[in-house]
Design a protein around this motif. Structure first.
Motif, PDB file in Angstrom:
ATOM      1  N   ASN A   2       0.845  -1.187   0.000  1.00 19.65           N
ATOM      2  CA  ASN A   2       0.000   0.000   0.000  1.00 19.65           C
ATOM      3  C   ASN A   2       0.885   1.243   0.000  1.00 19.65           C
ATOM      4  N   ARG A   3       0.292   2.363  -0.344  1.00 19.17           N
ATOM      5  CA  ARG A   3       1.013   3.635  -0.357  1.00 19.17           C
ATOM      6  C   ARG A   3       0.602   4.480   0.836  1.00 19.17           C
ATOM      7  N   TYR A   4       1.596   5.148   1.430  1.00 12.25           N
ATOM      8  CA  TYR A   4       1.369   6.011   2.581  1.00 12.25           C
ATOM      9  C   TYR A   4       2.047   7.350   2.332  1.00 12.25           C
ATOM     10  N   LEU A   5       1.265   8.413   2.474  1.00  5.83           N
ATOM     11  CA  LEU A   5       1.791   9.754   2.324  1.00  5.83           C
ATOM     12  C   LEU A   5       2.262  10.223   3.698  1.00  5.83           C
ATOM     13  N   VAL A   6       3.531  10.547   3.788  1.00  7.58           N
ATOM     14  CA  VAL A   6       4.132  10.992   5.041  1.00  7.58           C
ATOM     15  C   VAL A   6       4.391  12.493   4.913  1.00  7.58           C
ATOM     16  N   LEU A   7       3.707  13.292   5.740  1.00  2.58           N
ATOM     17  CA  LEU A   7       3.875  14.744   5.734  1.00  2.58           C
ATOM     18  C   LEU A   7       4.715  15.153   6.930  1.00  2.58           C
ATOM     19  N   LEU A   8       5.719  15.993   6.680  1.00  3.85           N
ATOM     20  CA  LEU A   8       6.612  16.482   7.732  1.00  3.85           C
ATOM     21  C   LEU A   8       6.563  18.004   7.734  1.00  3.85           C
ATOM     22  N   ILE A   9       6.227  18.604   8.872  1.00  2.00           N
ATOM     23  CA  ILE A   9       6.200  20.052   9.025  1.00  2.00           C
ATOM     24  C   ILE A   9       7.245  20.430  10.083  1.00  2.00           C
ATOM     25  N   ARG A  10       8.148  21.318   9.705  1.00  2.00           N
ATOM     26  CA  ARG A  10       9.240  21.715  10.607  1.00  2.00           C
ATOM     27  C   ARG A  10       8.701  22.424  11.840  1.00  2.00           C
ATOM     28  N   ARG A  11       9.288  22.076  12.978  1.00  4.59           N
ATOM     29  CA  ARG A  11       9.018  22.786  14.231  1.00  4.59           C
ATOM     30  C   ARG A  11      10.075  23.875  14.406  1.00  4.59           C
ATOM     31  N   PRO A  12       9.777  24.906  15.199  1.00  2.00           N
ATOM     32  CA  PRO A  12      10.741  25.997  15.380  1.00  2.00           C
ATOM     33  C   PRO A  12      12.086  25.549  15.957  1.00  2.00           C
ATOM     34  N   VAL A  63       8.430   5.024   9.698  1.00  2.00           N
ATOM     35  CA  VAL A  63       8.511   6.465   9.945  1.00  2.00           C
ATOM     36  C   VAL A  63       9.107   6.758  11.322  1.00  2.00           C
ATOM     37  N   HIS A  64       8.810   5.925  12.290  1.00  2.00           N
ATOM     38  CA  HIS A  64       9.350   6.133  13.636  1.00  2.00           C
ATOM     39  C   HIS A  64      10.863   5.928  13.689  1.00  2.00           C
ATOM     40  N   ASP A  65      11.445   5.293  12.683  1.00  2.00           N
ATOM     41  CA  ASP A  65      12.905   5.152  12.586  1.00  2.00           C
ATOM     42  C   ASP A  65      13.558   6.335  11.881  1.00  2.00           C
ATOM     43  N   ASP A  66      12.764   7.176  11.259  1.00  2.00           N
ATOM     44  CA  ASP A  66      13.278   8.338  10.536  1.00  2.00           C
ATOM     45  C   ASP A  66      13.900   9.313  11.544  1.00  2.00           C
ATOM     46  N   PRO A  67      15.136   9.749  11.314  1.00  2.00           N
ATOM     47  CA  PRO A  67      15.741  10.734  12.214  1.00  2.00           C
ATOM     48  C   PRO A  67      14.887  11.990  12.388  1.00  2.00           C
ATOM     49  N   ALA A  68      14.063  12.318  11.406  1.00  2.00           N
ATOM     50  CA  ALA A  68      13.148  13.451  11.546  1.00  2.00           C
ATOM     51  C   ALA A  68      12.179  13.216  12.704  1.00  2.00           C
ATOM     52  N   HIS A  69      11.713  11.988  12.840  1.00  2.00           N
ATOM     53  CA  HIS A  69      10.817  11.642  13.948  1.00  2.00           C
ATOM     54  C   HIS A  69      11.585  11.519  15.257  1.00  2.00           C
ATOM     55  N   VAL A  70      12.677  10.804  15.227  1.00  2.00           N
ATOM     56  CA  VAL A  70      13.465  10.543  16.437  1.00  2.00           C
ATOM     57  C   VAL A  70      13.921  11.855  17.074  1.00  2.00           C
ATOM     58  N   SER A  71      14.301  12.830  16.254  1.00  2.00           N
ATOM     59  CA  SER A  71      14.811  14.107  16.764  1.00  2.00           C
ATOM     60  C   SER A  71      13.725  14.995  17.356  1.00  2.00           C
TER      61      SER A  71
END
Length: 84
Positions: A2-12, A63-71
């Motif tokens: 299946n396809r999953y759209l992952v959206l990432l919005i930067r925090r300050p 996604v939980h392994d993505d450094p974007a999430h981990v950080s």
């Protein structure tokens, strides 16, 4: 798959040092055939990637392994995308 759209919005409080780690993570997923498309938004507010996974649980685990999430530097949302 299946396809999953992952959206990432930067925090300050985003640490810019995490960006290369996130990009390397995405390159690894591309090499595995897990990511079909990825890219940043032109206004630099975040980005998105199209992830292939068996189900939402697997997509979320990846996604939980993505450094974007981990950080904690991005708000990340995963949507199952039913492309027609």
């Amino acid at each position: 798959m299946n396809r999953y759209l992952v959206l990432l919005i930067r925090r300050p409080h985003l640490d810019p040092a995490v960006v290369p780690l996130h990009l390397a993570f995405l390159q690894g997923l591309h090499a595995e055939g897990r990511v079909e498309l990825s890219g940043g938004f032109s206004d630099k507010s975040g980005g998105a990637y199209l992830l292939h996974a068996a189900d939402l649980a697997e997509a979320t685990a990846i996604v939980h392994d993505d450094p974007a999430h981990v950080s904690g530097g991005w708000d990340i949302t995963v949507y199952e995308w039913q492309v027609v």
